[in-house]
Design a protein around this motif. Structure first.
Motif, PDB file in Angstrom:
ATOM      1  N   HIS A 176      -4.873   7.649 -21.917  1.00 15.30           N
ATOM      2  CA  HIS A 176      -5.120   9.228 -22.135  1.00 15.30           C
ATOM      3  C   HIS A 176      -6.333   9.595 -21.296  1.00 15.30           C
ATOM      4  CE1 HIS A 176      -6.893  12.448 -24.168  1.00 15.30           C
ATOM      5  NE2 HIS A 176      -5.929  12.443 -24.804  1.00 15.30           N
ATOM      6  N   PRO A 177      -6.129  10.903 -20.614  1.00 15.21           N
ATOM      7  CA  PRO A 177      -7.141  11.383 -19.788  1.00 15.21           C
ATOM      8  C   PRO A 177      -8.276  11.289 -20.241  1.00 15.21           C
ATOM      9  CG  PRO A 177      -5.176  12.861 -20.020  1.00 15.21           C
ATOM     10  CD  PRO A 177      -5.023  11.759 -20.840  1.00 15.21           C
ATOM     11  N   ASP A 178      -8.910  11.102 -21.245  1.00 19.87           N
ATOM     12  CA  ASP A 178     -10.089  10.963 -22.050  1.00 19.87           C
ATOM     13  C   ASP A 178     -10.672   9.876 -21.340  1.00 19.87           C
ATOM     14  OD1 ASP A 178     -10.483  13.361 -23.000  1.00 19.87           O
ATOM     15  OD2 ASP A 178     -10.105  12.877 -25.155  1.00 19.87           O
ATOM     16  N   ASP A 179      -9.824   8.687 -21.167  1.00 19.90           N
ATOM     17  CA  ASP A 179     -10.274   7.330 -20.965  1.00 19.90           C
ATOM     18  C   ASP A 179     -10.261   6.960 -19.336  1.00 19.90           C
ATOM     19  OD1 ASP A 179     -10.594   6.618 -23.700  1.00 19.90           O
ATOM     20  OD2 ASP A 179      -8.764   5.700 -23.947  1.00 19.90           O
ATOM     21  N   VAL A 180      -9.044   7.450 -18.824  1.00 18.98           N
ATOM     22  CA  VAL A 180      -8.901   7.113 -17.246  1.00 18.98           C
ATOM     23  C   VAL A 180      -8.324   8.489 -16.809  1.00 18.98           C
ATOM     24  CG1 VAL A 180      -7.610   5.762 -15.560  1.00 18.98           C
ATOM     25  CG2 VAL A 180      -8.242   4.836 -17.877  1.00 18.98           C
ATOM     26  N   SER A 181      -9.000   8.896 -15.564  1.00 15.79           N
ATOM     27  CA  SER A 181      -8.372  10.122 -15.186  1.00 15.79           C
ATOM     28  C   SER A 181      -6.867  10.036 -14.693  1.00 15.79           C
ATOM     29  CB  SER A 181      -9.318  10.567 -13.812  1.00 15.79           C
ATOM     30  OG  SER A 181      -9.029   9.674 -12.575  1.00 15.79           O
ATOM     31  N   VAL A 182      -6.109  11.272 -14.719  1.00 14.85           N
ATOM     32  CA  VAL A 182      -4.794  11.043 -14.321  1.00 14.85           C
ATOM     33  C   VAL A 182      -4.634  10.761 -12.995  1.00 14.85           C
ATOM     34  CG1 VAL A 182      -2.974  12.649 -13.931  1.00 14.85           C
ATOM     35  CG2 VAL A 182      -4.464  13.201 -16.086  1.00 14.85           C
ATOM     36  N   THR A 183      -5.439  11.016 -11.994  1.00 15.98           N
ATOM     37  CA  THR A 183      -5.360  10.514 -10.503  1.00 15.98           C
ATOM     38  C   THR A 183      -5.477   9.229 -10.329  1.00 15.98           C
ATOM     39  OG1 THR A 183      -7.317  11.495 -10.131  1.00 15.98           O
ATOM     40  CG2 THR A 183      -5.695  12.670  -9.365  1.00 15.98           C
ATOM     41  N   ILE A 184      -6.542   8.685 -10.894  1.00 15.24           N
ATOM     42  CA  ILE A 184      -6.431   7.234 -10.980  1.00 15.24           C
ATOM     43  C   ILE A 184      -5.176   6.200 -11.632  1.00 15.24           C
ATOM     44  CG2 ILE A 184      -7.971   5.013 -11.852  1.00 15.24           C
ATOM     45  CD1 ILE A 184     -10.217   6.590 -11.299  1.00 15.24           C
ATOM     46  N   ARG A 185      -5.031   6.842 -12.726  1.00 17.18           N
ATOM     47  CA  ARG A 185      -3.913   6.396 -13.675  1.00 17.18           C
ATOM     48  C   ARG A 185      -2.493   6.314 -12.543  1.00 17.18           C
ATOM     49  NH1 ARG A 185       0.080   5.025 -14.421  1.00 17.18           N
ATOM     50  NH2 ARG A 185       1.769   5.464 -16.202  1.00 17.18           N
ATOM     51  N   SER A 186      -2.526   7.277 -11.845  1.00 14.08           N
ATOM     52  CA  SER A 186      -1.140   7.517 -11.062  1.00 14.08           C
ATOM     53  C   SER A 186      -1.085   6.316  -9.987  1.00 14.08           C
ATOM     54  CB  SER A 186      -1.029   8.925 -10.638  1.00 14.08           C
ATOM     55  OG  SER A 186      -1.940   9.052  -9.572  1.00 14.08           O
ATOM     56  N   ARG A 187      -2.258   5.795  -9.596  1.00 13.80           N
ATOM     57  CA  ARG A 187      -2.180   4.952  -8.656  1.00 13.80           C
ATOM     58  C   ARG A 187      -2.315   3.672  -8.995  1.00 13.80           C
ATOM     59  NH1 ARG A 187      -1.832   7.350  -3.597  1.00 13.80           N
ATOM     60  NH2 ARG A 187      -2.608   9.424  -3.917  1.00 13.80           N
ATOM     61  N   CYS A 188      -2.200   3.376 -10.388  1.00 13.35           N
ATOM     62  CA  CYS A 188      -2.384   2.025 -10.977  1.00 13.35           C
ATOM     63  C   CYS A 188      -1.050   1.729 -11.710  1.00 13.35           C
ATOM     64  CB  CYS A 188      -3.480   1.918 -12.005  1.00 13.35           C
ATOM     65  SG  CYS A 188      -5.241   2.168 -11.217  1.00 13.35           S
ATOM     66  N   ARG A 189      -0.686   0.410 -11.695  1.00 14.88           N
ATOM     67  CA  ARG A 189       0.305  -0.222 -12.668  1.00 14.88           C
ATOM     68  C   ARG A 189      -0.363  -0.414 -14.007  1.00 14.88           C
ATOM     69  NH1 ARG A 189       4.212  -4.134  -9.778  1.00 14.88           N
ATOM     70  NH2 ARG A 189       4.190  -2.416  -8.726  1.00 14.88           N
ATOM     71  N   VAL A 190       0.048  -0.135 -15.205  1.00 16.27           N
ATOM     72  CA  VAL A 190      -0.233  -0.406 -16.179  1.00 16.27           C
ATOM     73  C   VAL A 190       0.267  -1.589 -17.183  1.00 16.27           C
ATOM     74  CG1 VAL A 190      -0.749   0.647 -18.644  1.00 16.27           C
ATOM     75  CG2 VAL A 190      -0.759   2.332 -16.712  1.00 16.27           C
ATOM     76  N   VAL A 191      -0.708  -2.405 -17.581  1.00 15.48           N
ATOM     77  CA  VAL A 191      -0.290  -3.565 -18.377  1.00 15.48           C
ATOM     78  C   VAL A 191      -0.804  -3.357 -19.660  1.00 15.48           C
ATOM     79  CG1 VAL A 191      -0.415  -6.004 -18.973  1.00 15.48           C
ATOM     80  CG2 VAL A 191      -0.564  -5.041 -16.430  1.00 15.48           C
TER      81      VAL A 191
ATOM     82  N   VAL B  75       0.768  -1.243  -0.071  1.00 16.59           N
ATOM     83  CA  VAL B  75      -0.009  -0.007   0.019  1.00 16.59           C
ATOM     84  C   VAL B  75       0.903   1.196   0.122  1.00 16.59           C
ATOM     85  CG1 VAL B  75      -1.613   1.302   1.384  1.00 16.59           C
ATOM     86  CG2 VAL B  75      -1.958  -1.074   1.214  1.00 16.59           C
ATOM     87  N   GLU B  76       1.897   1.254   0.849  1.00 10.96           N
ATOM     88  CA  GLU B  76       3.016   2.343   0.678  1.00 10.96           C
ATOM     89  C   GLU B  76       3.447   2.659  -0.549  1.00 10.96           C
ATOM     90  OE1 GLU B  76       5.641   2.169   4.032  1.00 10.96           O
ATOM     91  OE2 GLU B  76       4.200   2.368   5.585  1.00 10.96           O
ATOM     92  N   GLU B  77       3.842   1.523  -1.286  1.00 12.08           N
ATOM     93  CA  GLU B  77       4.472   1.579  -2.378  1.00 12.08           C
ATOM     94  C   GLU B  77       3.355   2.332  -3.347  1.00 12.08           C
ATOM     95  OE1 GLU B  77       5.573  -2.078  -4.380  1.00 12.08           O
ATOM     96  OE2 GLU B  77       4.801  -1.104  -6.134  1.00 12.08           O
ATOM     97  N   ALA B  78       2.287   1.798  -3.305  1.00 10.27           N
ATOM     98  CA  ALA B  78       1.251   2.358  -4.367  1.00 10.27           C
ATOM     99  C   ALA B  78       1.106   3.905  -4.045  1.00 10.27           C
ATOM    100  CB  ALA B  78       0.145   1.739  -4.295  1.00 10.27           C
ATOM    101  N   ALA B  79       1.329   4.231  -2.773  1.00  8.27           N
ATOM    102  CA  ALA B  79       0.934   5.632  -2.495  1.00  8.27           C
ATOM    103  C   ALA B  79       2.257   6.360  -2.573  1.00  8.27           C
ATOM    104  CB  ALA B  79       0.430   5.656  -1.002  1.00  8.27           C
ATOM    105  N   GLY B  80       3.248   5.791  -3.142  1.00  9.32           N
ATOM    106  CA  GLY B  80       4.501   6.470  -3.498  1.00  9.32           C
ATOM    107  C   GLY B  80       5.421   6.926  -2.260  1.00  9.32           C
ATOM    108  N   LYS B  81       5.351   6.136  -1.394  1.00  4.64           N
ATOM    109  CA  LYS B  81       6.113   6.156  -0.198  1.00  4.64           C
ATOM    110  C   LYS B  81       7.248   5.320  -0.143  1.00  4.64           C
ATOM    111  CE  LYS B  81       2.092   7.652   2.703  1.00  4.64           C
ATOM    112  NZ  LYS B  81       0.857   6.781   3.639  1.00  4.64           N
ATOM    113  N   ALA B  82       7.018   4.323  -0.859  1.00  4.06           N
ATOM    114  CA  ALA B  82       8.254   3.526  -1.085  1.00  4.06           C
ATOM    115  C   ALA B  82       8.634   3.137  -2.457  1.00  4.06           C
ATOM    116  CB  ALA B  82       7.883   2.213  -0.353  1.00  4.06           C
ATOM    117  N   PRO B  83       9.856   3.012  -2.884  1.00  2.00           N
ATOM    118  CA  PRO B  83      10.038   2.584  -4.260  1.00  2.00           C
ATOM    119  C   PRO B  83       9.396   1.557  -4.679  1.00  2.00           C
ATOM    120  CG  PRO B  83      12.072   2.013  -2.785  1.00  2.00           C
ATOM    121  CD  PRO B  83      11.121   2.531  -1.953  1.00  2.00           C
ATOM    122  N   ALA B  84       8.798   1.770  -6.189  1.00  2.00           N
ATOM    123  CA  ALA B  84       7.944   0.642  -6.623  1.00  2.00           C
ATOM    124  C   ALA B  84       9.256  -0.734  -6.900  1.00  2.00           C
ATOM    125  CB  ALA B  84       7.589   0.954  -8.157  1.00  2.00           C
ATOM    126  N   ASP B  85       8.694  -1.569  -6.892  1.00  2.00           N
ATOM    127  CA  ASP B  85       9.495  -2.924  -6.994  1.00  2.00           C
ATOM    128  C   ASP B  85       9.735  -3.181  -8.667  1.00  2.00           C
ATOM    129  OD1 ASP B  85       9.410  -6.360  -6.377  1.00  2.00           O
ATOM    130  OD2 ASP B  85      10.559  -5.386  -7.659  1.00  2.00           O
TER     131      ASP B  85
END
Ligand SMILES: [Zn+2]
Length: 420
Positions: free
Chosen positions: A184-199, A48-58
């Protein structure tokens, strides 16, 4: 025995990422079971901390609680999300395809996997709030609580905000899997995007699609090769073309359009025919579901009834029936747009063939069965004329996407196709 990732056609990189994540998720569960009550923050808190940007992503592709699967239609976004969900619920943590966890997830009956499929044009806030609430409960199977949101690009803004809150403060065992055309921000909001890993998924090559049709669906190799090329990388569409004569008939009608354009009147007739065909196809595709839903609602409301309270119940029933009709109407609108879009993609393929032939580009035609007609077009129009026509089709798609009335957009396109 194929595992749960076997249906992902031509997506080796994405599958590799998901396998590593599933292995990492299984390790998280093992660690949690080994040390259940130490009171110390466990691996999940680290996630959870990693996702919140508090720890480096693996960088090794470890587990995280929110994912977005992106790719063009037909690339297998929802197939990938479901396979990953199965791997997370798999008793072996691999997506073996055999255990009850894999099996129930793949058949849509796992108690801890919720699938959101928008019925209308958008996913509303009430639906999303209810979902987020249920997703917060402890997984009954002891593994993960998973929410798959197909077409996350159809979230209303309010629904997106409800989802964002859940992703920002995720319940410890909940995993969100979103599917969208792009980030693209038209598809997914920037804030949601920033919390997710993209495949990211790519458009599978026709050869890979044809292989699946032959190997898994038992389609004859020559039919499979034709359908895979004609579907332009869309696996589901290729399967329908290979197996459904009605789908082939509709495609033939669309591809007959270019030679029917002999004048203004003919162009307007072709526009009407295309719109009406899309309406008929959409109607056929939703009719069964509509009737079943109405019957289910009537049964639930208990048709008839004369005792005390019957009048009140009737008033309530009228409201529910109205709601249902509203939902069904927006689903029909969506189905019509989808059908029309498929027709436009077929038509664009034809003019693309004419263009590549005029340019003598060494690429295989999309529509092998209308290659001769495309060749004739290439000679008559030259590359420039073919390109203008291809652009007219693409502009029509864009206009409909931007909410121009379909009939107006299609009529304008047909006139451009005729005039060149
Ligand atoms: Zn399994």
């Amino acid at each position: 025995m194929p595992d749960v990732f076997a249906d992902l056609v031509g997506q080796d990189e994405a599958v590799e990422t998901l396998r590593r994540a599933a292995a990492s998720a299984a390790a998280v569960l093992r660690a949690a079971h080994a040390a259940p009550s130490t009171g110390k923050p466990d691996v999940l808190d680290a996630l959870v901390e990693e996702a919140a940007g508090k720890a480096p992503a693996d960088p090794g592709g470890a587990m995280t609680h929110a994912w977005i699967f992106t790719g063009p239609p037909g690339s297998g976004r929802s197939v990938a999300a479901r396979a990953f969900a199965a791997a997370l619920q798999c008793a072996h943590g691999t997506g073996c395809g055999r255990c009850p966890g894999c099996h129930t997830t793949m058949t849509g009956t796992h108690a801890d996997v919720r699938l959101v499929v928008p019925e209308g044009l958008s996913i509303g806030v009430n639906e999303m709030r209810a979902l987020v609430l249920r997703a917060a409960s402890t997984p009954s199977g002891g593994r993960w609580q998973i929410v798959i949101i197909e077409d996350a690009d159809r979230l209303t803004e309010a629904a997106g905000n409800a989802l964002l809150k859940a992703i920002e403060e995720p319940p410890p065992r909940t995993v969100f899997l979103l599917c969208a055309p792009s980030t693209h921000p038209d598809d997914v909001s920037v804030t949601i995007r920033s919390r997710c890993r993209v495949v990211p998924l790519r458009q599978p090559p026709p050869v890979a699609v044809a292989e699946v049709l032959v190997g898994r669906d038992g389609v004859a190799p020559d039919v499979a090769a034709w359908a895979a090329a004609a579907a332009q990388g869309h696996v589901g569409r290729a399967r329908r073309l290979a197996r459904d004569p009605e789908a082939r008939k509709r495609r033939d009608a669309v591809l007959a359009v270019p030679r029917r354009l002999t004048g203004v009147g003919a162009a307007l007739d072709a526009a009407s025919a295309l719109i009406e065909a899309a309406e008929a196809e959409a109607e056929a595709s939703v009719a069964e579901a509509d009737a079943a839903e109405r019957a289910a609602l009537q049964t639930a409301l208990g048709a008839g009834g004369t005792g005390r309270g019957a009048a009140g119940a009737m008033r309530g029933a009228a409201g529910q029936l109205k709601d249902l009709e509203k939902r069904q109407k927006s689903r029909a609108t969506r189905a019509q747009r989808d059908a029309l879009d498929r027709a436009l993609v077929d038509l664009a393929g034809f003019y693309r063939d004419a263009l590549t032939m005029a340019l003598r580009a060494p690429v295989a035609p999309v529509h092998t069965d209308t290659a001769e007609m495309a060749e004739a077009g290439a000679r008559k129009w030259d590359a420039e004329g073919a390109l203008r026509r291809l652009e007219a089709v693409l502009e029509c798609r864009a206009a409909i996407e931007a909410n121009v009335k379909p009939r107006i957009a299609v009529e304008a396109m047909m006139l451009s196709l005729w005039k060149g």
